[in-house]
Design an enzyme around this catalytic site. Sequence first.
Site, PDB file in Angstrom:
ATOM      1  N   GLU A 149       0.030 -31.319  47.983  1.00  0.00           N
ATOM      2  CA  GLU A 149       0.235 -29.929  47.587  1.00  0.00           C
ATOM      3  C   GLU A 149       0.424 -29.119  48.870  1.00  0.00           C
ATOM      4  OE1 GLU A 149      -1.938 -26.250  45.226  1.00  0.00           O
ATOM      5  OE2 GLU A 149      -2.845 -27.281  46.914  1.00  0.00           O
ATOM      6  N   ASP A 162      -5.236 -31.668  47.150  1.00  0.00           N
ATOM      7  CA  ASP A 162      -5.215 -30.213  47.038  1.00  0.00           C
ATOM      8  C   ASP A 162      -5.272 -29.560  48.418  1.00  0.00           C
ATOM      9  OD1 ASP A 162      -5.648 -27.642  45.448  1.00  0.00           O
ATOM     10  OD2 ASP A 162      -7.401 -27.659  46.774  1.00  0.00           O
TER      11      ASP A 162
END
Length: 665
Positions: A382, A328
């Site tokens: 990401e 993330d």
Amino acid sequence: MIEPGILAIDPWLSPYKHDLELRIKRYQEVKKTLLTDVSCLKDFANGHHYFGFHCTSKGWYYREWAPAAEALFLIGDFNHWDRSSHELVKKENGVWEIFLPGKGSLKHESRVKVFVVTNGQGRDRIPLYINRAVQDPKTLDFSGQIWKPYRNYIWQNAAFQSDHTNAPLIYEAHIGMAQEKEAVGTYREFEENILPRIKALGYNTVQLMALMEHPYYGSFGYHVSNYFAASSRFGTPDELKSLIDKAHTMGIRVLMDIVQSHAVKNISEGINEFDGSEDQFFHKGSRGDHSAWDSKLFNYGKPEVIHFLLSNLKYWMEEYHLDGFRFDGVTSMIYHDHGLGTDFDNYGKYFSLNTDIEAITYLQFANELIKEINPSAMSIAEDMSGMPGMCLPIEDGGIGFDYRLSMGMPDFWFKQIEVKDSDWNMNALWHELTTGRPQEKRIAYVESHDQALVGDKTLIFTMADQEMYWHMGKNSQNLIIDRAIALHKMIRFITISASTEGYLNFMGNEFGHPEWVDFPRKENGFSYQHSRRQWSLADNPTLHYEELNQFDGAMIHFMDEKAMLGVVPKQLWLDQERKIIAYRKNDCIYIFNFHPTESYPDLEIPVHENGRFKVFLDTDEEQFGGYKRISHDAVYESYALKMNPEFMGISIYSPSRTALVLEKI
């Protein structure tokens, strides 16, 4: 130095050769510094085997790294929370240790903390490497918990290895909101109720969010407090292991949505200021604060931080048999401004003073470590910036991820559906779906959890809004619903099929889950109404949700069984006026008619060969909520086209707002 690696793959990077050489040089130099006593990162990343609590035949060892602390005292229910009776001894390099004689000195499920004294001031803290943290239901305070059951979990599929050649079809899920009840779901419920759904739909990968312990449920798991503890909200460590074990039995790989881009700033629950200093793990001053996320930022240039984070990756792979990670917030990590407000419109933006080379080096180590532990493991970035080399090998000057999320795709689609259908630009659509960095693999998706977070809506709810409350019954007729259902299927089908190497869907969106996602919080009266998945909608044979669910399963199975992911499409026809896109992948012809009203009885599509074709799958099938306008019995034989006799092609009926795929027979 790096030719013929990344520069040969992407010649546009030639002006930045020096920057790329510095990237490799720093990686090599820092790695050499870290591995002075060991031969590889796998042997370096063993913090969890030394720090924390460890039971031996003679008793328990407890160790911490707290260089700025003056004293540490182990406290818990075992000593009635006495802050002076069990003092740790200071060793070298900021390490503290205590030995408790007897295997029974600490019992399974006993609660513990550590009293840390710095500058004469003491605080109760949760041990850094604790593998379970629990919340008191009355006081709401978190504490560490010893997890040492009489019998360790016995893995049924300990030797499971995911096939790295099998393209990832990812089902993104959150354990807590995976149940229909207005409450927090559990690992056990997910294993029993949701895994069978994922398997039936054909997804081969489940990506689990919010696994690491976090004090605030509404953070969606992105404000992590305890990096080595599986969230106790959802159950026990053994129940999570059982879930992963069951997924492996089904042939489903399990990825973790890991958060190493930032950490919760809480002092009582998290690692912030553990030893009393602000820079134990994080940067000093404003550089250590993420203003947009209200969280703390790691100092990736500090060897001890690298050791902590790499050990964290290894721990989850060893202890829970995870098959990889979705990292993330990579964009936030690799730029000093965290990518906030930056328009990455030229290559110079990637190699400026704004680039955090220390974070890039850490990510290279992380990806190298993952492959050392398990060569078939998977890592996904990401990153919305499109950093060159994100998914290229480290030795070529890349960062080493296997895949990047195509974050521009959902942004494109949500903007597209607000445009008048007759104004859709087929060239822009094709460019968005088929353009990527050379030799870097992408995960395509229409919507993840991000698109439906509070303030936004799911794709279908954006298209249909309040009409979904009244007209999703199969016997109801509504033009807005008709459009939403047709486009929901078409958008997903062209996204998964138009030249990407993987695909992702957020749980429930496959059947058109309505409304939005909103976790319980003060502003909504701590309601769970939007923090759940209404599976009964998909299971109701009288509703269109069932048909959308059926289509998603058919689409996923088709793409998997025909090995279509990663196959580069050959564009056959693109017609802006008639809103037609046709392309070929292997022996299959895809035809999309995005026109809102126009159907074409004799649409000619060049296929450039002699052949016979039959429709294999189409969005207009009755079982998918369509009008059954496309024949699956007809055989389409190629001929010299009327529009251009030099082209061999087929003629087929293409109804408005439909997609179909023909297979050569």
